[in-house]
Design an enzyme around this catalytic site. Structure first.
Site, PDB file in Angstrom:
ATOM      1  N   LEU A 197      -3.460  27.827   0.600  1.00  0.00           N
ATOM      2  CA  LEU A 197      -2.802  27.764  -0.676  1.00  0.00           C
ATOM      3  C   LEU A 197      -3.758  28.350  -1.900  1.00  0.00           C
ATOM      4  O   LEU A 197      -2.957  28.993  -2.563  1.00  0.00           O
ATOM      5  CB  LEU A 197      -2.982  26.133  -1.029  1.00  0.00           C
ATOM      6  N   ARG A 235     -11.705  25.133  12.488  1.00  0.00           N
ATOM      7  CA  ARG A 235     -10.416  24.877  13.100  1.00  0.00           C
ATOM      8  C   ARG A 235     -10.719  25.619  14.650  1.00  0.00           C
ATOM      9  O   ARG A 235     -10.130  24.870  15.628  1.00  0.00           O
ATOM     10  CB  ARG A 235      -9.287  25.276  12.408  1.00  0.00           C
ATOM     11  N   HIS A 252      -0.457  27.265  14.091  1.00  0.00           N
ATOM     12  CA  HIS A 252      -0.626  26.742  12.766  1.00  0.00           C
ATOM     13  C   HIS A 252      -0.152  28.122  11.540  1.00  0.00           C
ATOM     14  O   HIS A 252       1.026  28.113  11.058  1.00  0.00           O
ATOM     15  CB  HIS A 252      -1.442  26.103  12.320  1.00  0.00           C
ATOM     16  N   HIS A 306      -4.451  25.044  14.967  1.00  0.00           N
ATOM     17  CA  HIS A 306      -4.640  24.008  14.331  1.00  0.00           C
ATOM     18  C   HIS A 306      -5.256  22.743  15.079  1.00  0.00           C
ATOM     19  O   HIS A 306      -4.434  22.416  15.830  1.00  0.00           O
ATOM     20  CB  HIS A 306      -3.682  23.386  13.170  1.00  0.00           C
TER      21      HIS A 306
END
Lengths: 638, 262
Positions: A443, A332, A403, A268
């Site tokens: 998520l 990223r 990450h 990240h």
């Protein structure tokens, strides 16, 4: 024997696959659901939402977490947001565009059908979370607010201040607790899964250690869902919580579940840089900061002036320069690599030289400090607490850090691993992000899997599979319990001279140096020589004080590090075999002026590793990937 | 990174288990970097303890980003230590001076039994949540999210209540060991939203009853909870809970039996 890596992708057009699958799935009669038990390991977004949904449907669910409360799962720490193809902003979003962005963002190493389904159910996720009380940010008129995120040119990210993960987790957790109250979900806290029990080729239970009492427990069920998160802690320093581990997934791997693409780690780009000795973890600063923050380093090597004293024409806003169309919102992997290049050239800031600036001065000028504070206030406060610097007055310093892990247990379209009855959800599986994960998609995947995919898969499996009755007195359970006890007693009886953390740090260093932001054959080969040596020393020289039959934090850590020491080797082997660059896997031998150079002729596949008894003999299998809708093309964010 | 280094004396509460008697044990934390967090300082002390073959100080922690709510203990009489609005994992050593002596002990409350050293059992909070801290909404077919318009001010206020991390500092700081701040934060979060307002009476009745049955003390509005809260959850939540609870008691109707002929 049929190919064990059968992805079971439904036939037909991509838009129709999920509808077709849902219709063709076998069903379990409502009255029969309560006769079936399902174990859920992990209670983050994927696990809690799966447990809640299955409980609602009427199954008997047993949910396990290592934490003292499910509300502590690491999903809680996600800051920035969750994507959904709602097109509320009328800026050109659609299911197809979210699908397209995610396949491209994953550098064409994800499975198209899974990604399309993810995009398809994304809109339901927002409806679901709002209906259960997640206080997403809103506009004055009362509608939901959106922002944009790395790797996307539309505003499709829903957020709850900088605490989106927390609010979504509390939503899923509250739904699960509602089922606990209803008696359909039984919750076991502070339990760590230490083995998977397979009987007649099917997953039928798990062995856990009660972390408070040290007791080894056996639990049987008709199916097991592993939702235990990712394995970035293999690097020791990562953005993951301290208790994040690969253990549950790794034990399933050793029982026959293939482990896919272990080398795909997301680095990240916006984390608080390493400060030095004693550091235990790295803290991520939400990627949403890149919406209003501009990334730069001094143009001159070795310019150590205070950032506010460096004039505009002596700054290099390198992301805006190299990627004019995405600028600071480049994906990223791309943004992380550019930060590394700048620091490698000696233009890094901070005393370590391993940091770049993330500057809000222009945004504050344009929007005012109030607006910036409303958007990112809590992140700015967190930054100030950790570093002692005020980011309203001086640019933040950031650096990339491990990450998220895109690799994980291999699953088919139904999220079933290569062990029938063992399903894998969320970050613990490999399926949706390919070689790179775009912001705000983790998520989304956790909740998609838990709320909208696994409940159907479980019905299909239980409705279509004949299961013999098993009890925890069966030989397989007894043998597994004995195995776990034996491993624990071996560990505590080593009584060596080195702490668990010292091994973890040593492994983490090897991994970061050789299997981190950049990898090359020489480094990976070196790591493959070093890791077995560290592992050998670990098993001869680790020191675990205290009683195994009681709360013993060192023992918990030791078990996790033992698994990381095996996983680390597999990651390096996987990275070595993948002779191409894609997404977060950057093989230095395969590049085009610093941009990743993919090899679709030889590597357009998922690598799924089969454990055959020890690390050296693990076998690499391939699932070929086909791209019928988003045609294979070189990613460009320029 | 360089920076200052300091030496500290720590008086740490050591207690083997809930039924054992605990006591303070003194440790030296040497050469602590000002950039280290409080927990990283403890990690270093623990490494030395383990190297001696003794059991390390047990403390709960996980994300170390101030959001999971796992960590927390009392430093010099203050839950989460001396910085306002900060969890102990986000408390950095630059806030301490060379040569200081710090007293470290667990959150103390009858409803939070000590597990070991600085770890306490906060599962009572989960039981309060399972008694009604949710909206009864099944998975799968809710209406479009934008069909429920929520004024920004309401959404923001619900969000402010929802930021509670359930760490338990409010209970530890309260002389009555009341869980009113925690419980009221959840009740407020739900009741401020139209989705949650529907069952607000039942929720208030059940959650307050659960809180009482867990043995937490009564709230006497001293405000110690608010002062200790790392997320700055406000006392107004407690007022809202009290009003709702009272309203719910006064207007409680007998429950109808569901069901009917087929």
């Amino acid at each position: 024997m049929a190919n064990i890596l059968d992805s079971k992708i439904p036939s037909g057009a991509i838009e129709d696959k999920w509808e077709k699958a849902k219709f063709e799935n076998k069903l379990v009669n409502p009255a029969n659901k309560r006769k079936h038990s399902v174990i859920v390991v992990g209670t983050g977004l994927a696990g809690a939402s799966a447990a809640a949904s299955l409980g609602e449907l009427g199954y008997k669910v047993k949910a396990f977490c290592v934490h003292e409360s499910p509300r502590r799962a690491h999903s809680v720490a996600a800051q920035g947001g969750i994507n959904a193809a709602k097109n509320y902003q009328n800026d050109g979003d659609s299911t197809y565009r979210l699908f397209y962005d995610t396949v491209k963002g994953g550098d064409f190493r994800a499975r198209e059908a899974n990604v399309y389904r993810l995009a398809e159910v994304s809109a339901n996720i927002i409806d679901q979370m709002v209906s259960q009380g997640v206080p997403f940010a809103r506009e004055y008129g009362g509608t939901l607010a959106n922002r944009s995120f790395g790797g996307a040119q539309v505003s499709r990210t829903f957020y709850a201040r900088g605490q989106t993960g927390q609010q979504l987790l509390l939503g899923a957790y509250s739904q699960m607790m509602r089922q606990v109250d209803a008696g359909t979900v039984e919750l076991r806290y502070r339990r760590e899964m230490l083995d998977l029990v397979v009987i007649d080729g099917k997953a039928r239970g798990i062995i856990v250690r009660n972390l408070l009492t040290g007791e080894i427990e056996a639990h049987e069920a008709d199916a097991v869902i592993i939702a235990s998160g990712g394995y970035s802690n293999v690097f020791f320093l990562s953005t993951n919580a301290m208790n994040c581990a690969v253990t549950a997934a790794w034990k399933a791997h050793k029982r026959g579940a293939y482990f896919a693409n272990p080398c795909y780690t997301q680095i990240h780009p916006t984390c608080i840089p390493v400060h030095g000795e004693n550091q235990s973890k790295l803290t991520l600063m939400s990627e949403s900061l890149r919406n209003d923050g501009r990334v730069w380093v001094p143009k001159a090597v070795g310019d150590k002036r205070h950032p506010n004293d460096i004039p505009e024409n002596e700054r290099d806003y390198y992301l805006e320069r190299v990627y004019p169309s995405f600028g600071n919102l480049a994906p990223r992997d791309v943004a992380s690599r550019q930060a590394k290049y700048a620091c490698d050239e000696g233009r890094g800031v901070n005393e370590s030289g391993k940091a770049v600036y993330l500057d809000f001065a222009d945004s504050i000028k344009r929007l005012g400090e109030d607006k910036i504070s409303e958007r990112y206030g809590n992140l700015f406060e967190m930054y100030e607490k950790i570093t002692g610097d005020n980011p309203y007055k001086r640019p933040m310093m950031i650096y990339p850090a491990p990450h998220y892990t895109m690799g994980g247990l291999w699953v088919d379209y139904n999220l079933q691993s290569t062990i029938p009855g063992c399903f894998v959800a969320g970050e613990a599986n490999f399926s949706d992000h390919g070689a790179n994960r775009l912001g705000a998609s983790a998520l989304m995947q956790g909740l998609a899997d838990g709320y909208f995919v696994v409940p159907y898969s479980i019905g299909n499996y239980l409705g279509g599979t004949k299961l013999n009755k098993v009890t925890t007195n069966d030989d397989a359970f007894k043998a597994a319990v004995d195995g776990v006890k034996k491993e624990i007693s071996t560990l505590v009886n080593i009584k060596g001279n080195r702490t668990v953390d010292s091994f973890h740090k040593e492994l983490g260093n090897i991994m970061w140096e050789n299997c981190g932001m950049g990898r090359n054959a020489a480094g990976l080969k070196k790591a493959l020589e070093e890791i077995p040596k560290v592992r050998e020393e670990f098993w001869q020289n680790v020191r675990i004080p205290g009683d195994p039959n009681y709360l013993n934090v060192e023992l918990e850590k030791a078990g996790r590090v033992a698994d990381f020491l095996e996983l680390g080797e597999l990651m390096c082997r996987d990275a070595l075999e993948r002779e191409e660059s894609c997404g977060g896997h950057f093989r230095e031998e395969h590049q085009d002026n610093g941009e990743a150079k993919r090899d679709d002729t030889n590597f357009c596949h998922v690598a799924a590793w089969e454990y055959t008894g020890n690390m050296k003999t693990s076998v690499r299998h391939k699932e070929e990937l086909t791209f019928e809708n988003v045609h294979l093309a070189t990613r460009s964010y320029k | 990174m360089s920076g200052k280094h300091i030496n500290l004396t720590l008086k740490v509460w050591r207690q083997k288990g809930a039924k054992d008697q605990g006591s303070f044990v003194e440790y030296q934390a040497k050469n602590v970097s000002e950039h280290a967090s409080f927990l990283e300082m403890l990690d270093a002390v623990n490494e030395e303890i383990v190297a001696k073959g003794e059991e390390p100080i047990a403390f709960d922690h996980d994300c170390r980003e101030g959001i999971c709510g796992t960590c927390g203990f009392v430093i010099d009489g203050e839950a989460h230590g001396k910085l306002k609005a900060t969890t102990v994992c986000q408390l950095h050593m630059r806030n301490y001076n060379d040569g200081e002596t710090l007293t470290i002990e667990p959150f103390r409350a009858n409803s939070f039994p000590v597990i070991k050293d600085l770890m306490v059992d906060r599962s009572a909070f989960d039981r309060i949540i399972s008694s009604g801290g949710y909206i009864s909404q099944n998975t799968g077919n809710p209406q479009d999210a934008n069909a429920i318009l929520i004024p920004k001010a309401d959404a923001d206020e619900a969000m402010s209540s929802a930021t509670c991390i359930g760490c338990g500092a409010c209970v530890a700081a309260c002389k009555n060991a009341s869980a009113a701040l925690f419980t009221s934060a959840k009740i407020s979060h739900m009741a401020l939203l139209p989705q949650g307002a529907v069952e607000k009476n039942e929720r208030a009745l059940r959650m307050v009853a659960a809180m009482d049955s867990e043995g937490f003390g009564a709230c006497t509005t001293t405000g110690a909870c608010e002062a200790a809260c790392p997320k700055e959850i406000q006392l107004t939540n407690i007022s809202r809970m009290n009003r709702q609870f009272l309203g719910a008691v006064l207007t409680q109707r007998p429950k109808h039996k569901d069901g009917g002929a087929g």
